[in-house]
Write a protein that holds these residues in place. Sequence first.
Motif, PDB file in Angstrom:
ATOM      1  N   LEU A 145       0.838  -1.198   0.000  1.00  0.00           N
ATOM      2  CA  LEU A 145       0.000   0.000   0.000  1.00  0.00           C
ATOM      3  C   LEU A 145       0.873   1.248   0.000  1.00  0.00           C
ATOM      4  N   CYS A 146       0.499   2.234  -0.792  1.00  0.00           N
ATOM      5  CA  CYS A 146       1.145   3.544  -0.770  1.00  0.00           C
ATOM      6  C   CYS A 146       0.035   4.573  -0.581  1.00  0.00           C
ATOM      7  N   LEU A 147       0.110   5.327   0.521  1.00  0.00           N
ATOM      8  CA  LEU A 147      -0.988   6.222   0.874  1.00  0.00           C
ATOM      9  C   LEU A 147      -0.506   7.652   1.095  1.00  0.00           C
ATOM     10  N   ARG A 148      -1.333   8.616   0.686  1.00  0.00           N
ATOM     11  CA  ARG A 148      -1.094  10.026   0.937  1.00  0.00           C
ATOM     12  C   ARG A 148      -1.845  10.420   2.206  1.00  0.00           C
ATOM     13  N   THR A 149      -1.103  10.712   3.237  1.00  0.00           N
ATOM     14  CA  THR A 149      -1.736  11.006   4.518  1.00  0.00           C
ATOM     15  C   THR A 149      -2.458  12.348   4.517  1.00  0.00           C
ATOM     16  N   ASP A 150      -2.004  13.291   3.694  1.00  0.00           N
ATOM     17  CA  ASP A 150      -2.656  14.594   3.645  1.00  0.00           C
ATOM     18  C   ASP A 150      -3.962  14.533   2.860  1.00  0.00           C
ATOM     19  N   VAL A 151      -4.131  13.522   2.049  1.00  0.00           N
ATOM     20  CA  VAL A 151      -5.363  13.345   1.281  1.00  0.00           C
ATOM     21  C   VAL A 151      -6.395  12.562   2.088  1.00  0.00           C
ATOM     22  N   LEU A 152      -5.952  11.455   2.685  1.00  0.00           N
ATOM     23  CA  LEU A 152      -6.872  10.583   3.414  1.00  0.00           C
ATOM     24  C   LEU A 152      -7.081  11.010   4.869  1.00  0.00           C
ATOM     25  N   GLY A 153      -6.121  11.730   5.431  1.00  0.00           N
ATOM     26  CA  GLY A 153      -6.156  12.019   6.854  1.00  0.00           C
ATOM     27  C   GLY A 153      -5.621  10.824   7.627  1.00  0.00           C
ATOM     28  N   TYR A 154      -5.234  11.031   8.865  1.00  0.00           N
ATOM     29  CA  TYR A 154      -4.627   9.955   9.649  1.00  0.00           C
ATOM     30  C   TYR A 154      -5.603   8.812   9.885  1.00  0.00           C
ATOM     31  N   GLN A 155      -6.826   9.140  10.335  1.00  0.00           N
ATOM     32  CA  GLN A 155      -7.793   8.083  10.595  1.00  0.00           C
ATOM     33  C   GLN A 155      -8.211   7.409   9.302  1.00  0.00           C
ATOM     34  N   GLY A 156      -8.274   8.176   8.228  1.00  0.00           N
ATOM     35  CA  GLY A 156      -8.589   7.590   6.933  1.00  0.00           C
ATOM     36  C   GLY A 156      -7.550   6.565   6.516  1.00  0.00           C
ATOM     37  N   CYS A 157      -6.281   6.870   6.755  1.00  0.00           N
ATOM     38  CA  CYS A 157      -5.208   5.916   6.447  1.00  0.00           C
ATOM     39  C   CYS A 157      -5.337   4.668   7.315  1.00  0.00           C
ATOM     40  N   VAL A 158      -5.626   4.867   8.591  1.00  0.00           N
ATOM     41  CA  VAL A 158      -5.816   3.732   9.498  1.00  0.00           C
ATOM     42  C   VAL A 158      -6.943   2.840   8.991  1.00  0.00           C
ATOM     43  N   ASP A 159      -8.039   3.440   8.589  1.00  0.00           N
ATOM     44  CA  ASP A 159      -9.188   2.663   8.109  1.00  0.00           C
ATOM     45  C   ASP A 159      -8.840   1.870   6.851  1.00  0.00           C
ATOM     46  N   VAL A 160      -8.124   2.503   5.926  1.00  0.00           N
ATOM     47  CA  VAL A 160      -7.724   1.805   4.696  1.00  0.00           C
ATOM     48  C   VAL A 160      -6.812   0.629   5.017  1.00  0.00           C
ATOM     49  N   ILE A 161      -5.860   0.845   5.903  1.00  0.00           N
ATOM     50  CA  ILE A 161      -4.909  -0.212   6.252  1.00  0.00           C
ATOM     51  C   ILE A 161      -5.607  -1.377   6.939  1.00  0.00           C
ATOM     52  N   VAL A 162      -6.501  -1.063   7.879  1.00  0.00           N
ATOM     53  CA  VAL A 162      -7.232  -2.125   8.588  1.00  0.00           C
ATOM     54  C   VAL A 162      -8.117  -2.902   7.617  1.00  0.00           C
ATOM     55  N   ASN A 163      -8.791  -2.191   6.722  1.00  0.00           N
ATOM     56  CA  ASN A 163      -9.633  -2.868   5.731  1.00  0.00           C
ATOM     57  C   ASN A 163      -8.806  -3.766   4.817  1.00  0.00           C
ATOM     58  N   TYR A 164      -7.647  -3.266   4.415  1.00  0.00           N
ATOM     59  CA  TYR A 164      -6.760  -4.078   3.573  1.00  0.00           C
ATOM     60  C   TYR A 164      -6.278  -5.304   4.337  1.00  0.00           C
ATOM     61  N   LEU A 165      -5.931  -5.103   5.597  1.00  0.00           N
ATOM     62  CA  LEU A 165      -5.480  -6.198   6.451  1.00  0.00           C
ATOM     63  C   LEU A 165      -6.534  -7.291   6.533  1.00  0.00           C
ATOM     64  N   GLU A 166      -7.771  -6.885   6.760  1.00  0.00           N
ATOM     65  CA  GLU A 166      -8.857  -7.851   6.882  1.00  0.00           C
ATOM     66  C   GLU A 166      -9.131  -8.561   5.560  1.00  0.00           C
ATOM     67  N   THR A 167      -9.051  -7.813   4.461  1.00  0.00           N
ATOM     68  CA  THR A 167      -9.261  -8.418   3.141  1.00  0.00           C
ATOM     69  C   THR A 167      -8.128  -9.372   2.790  1.00  0.00           C
ATOM     70  N   ARG A 168      -6.914  -8.957   3.094  1.00  0.00           N
ATOM     71  CA  ARG A 168      -5.734  -9.751   2.758  1.00  0.00           C
ATOM     72  C   ARG A 168      -5.674 -11.058   3.556  1.00  0.00           C
ATOM     73  N   LEU A 169      -5.958 -10.976   4.845  1.00  0.00           N
ATOM     74  CA  LEU A 169      -5.797 -12.143   5.708  1.00  0.00           C
ATOM     75  C   LEU A 169      -7.111 -12.838   6.021  1.00  0.00           C
ATOM     76  N   GLY A 170      -8.218 -12.158   5.746  1.00  0.00           N
ATOM     77  CA  GLY A 170      -9.514 -12.781   5.992  1.00  0.00           C
ATOM     78  C   GLY A 170      -9.959 -12.579   7.427  1.00  0.00           C
ATOM     79  N   GLY A 171     -11.233 -12.365   7.625  1.00  0.00           N
ATOM     80  CA  GLY A 171     -11.747 -12.247   8.978  1.00  0.00           C
ATOM     81  C   GLY A 171     -11.750 -10.808   9.468  1.00  0.00           C
ATOM     82  N   LYS A 172     -11.996 -10.655  10.726  1.00  0.00           N
ATOM     83  CA  LYS A 172     -12.114  -9.350  11.355  1.00  0.00           C
ATOM     84  C   LYS A 172     -10.908  -9.090  12.225  1.00  0.00           C
ATOM     85  N   ALA A 173     -10.232  -7.946  11.998  1.00  0.00           N
ATOM     86  CA  ALA A 173      -9.077  -7.606  12.819  1.00  0.00           C
ATOM     87  C   ALA A 173      -9.535  -7.270  14.234  1.00  0.00           C
ATOM     88  N   ALA A 174      -8.709  -7.672  15.190  1.00  0.00           N
ATOM     89  CA  ALA A 174      -9.037  -7.361  16.591  1.00  0.00           C
ATOM     90  C   ALA A 174      -9.004  -5.859  16.788  1.00  0.00           C
TER      91      ALA A 174
END
Length: 214
Positions: free
Chosen positions: A183-212
Amino acid sequence: MGKKNYALCITRTCGSGGTEIGKMLAKQLGIDLYDRKLLRVASDDSGINEELFARADQDTKKTILYKVSKSVYNGEKIPPESGNFLSDRNLFEFQARVLHGLLKKESFVVLGRAADFVLAEEPTAISIFLTASPEACFQREMELLQSDELAVNRHIRSINSYRSDYYKYHTGKKWKNVENYDLCLRTDVLGYQGCVDVIVNYLETRLGGKAARK
């Protein structure tokens, strides 16, 4: 995600807010964050004083060799009787070994340390590059440093140059090459929480299931 451990390997440009995003991820997912803390873990594991790890970073940073050469990590460990036992290459190997060991025990976020390269063969390691516009990076560092414009710009150039050289030296690859990362993300475009949300969603999609989450 069951019992599968994962690593979120964050590489970031100076002023992009990558450190803060790493902390937010660790808090939201309920896992540890490793940066300089990794040096202490490596020190405990190897018996080498933490200051030697930190000094190796600084000494290597100052050398011309660092600028023109590279020492690509291949998993080799230099024996203690070697004159190069405390070389930057061997100390880097200890940190790499710690990262692999940690992944067997827990999930974590790691900042820098070329962790994306070290853990590249691990299927549950996700590599992330965080950056922002020059203007956004400057504004953030200006707020943090409370210094003059010249000093802030010099600081940003110095940090980015060091991170780029460190990455090239230990991996043989270019720091900002998008092909190195999931993943390559622009923090000024997405915002910090936006980046966190994208990363968590990618994590869940990549590994399957719901992240703790906390």
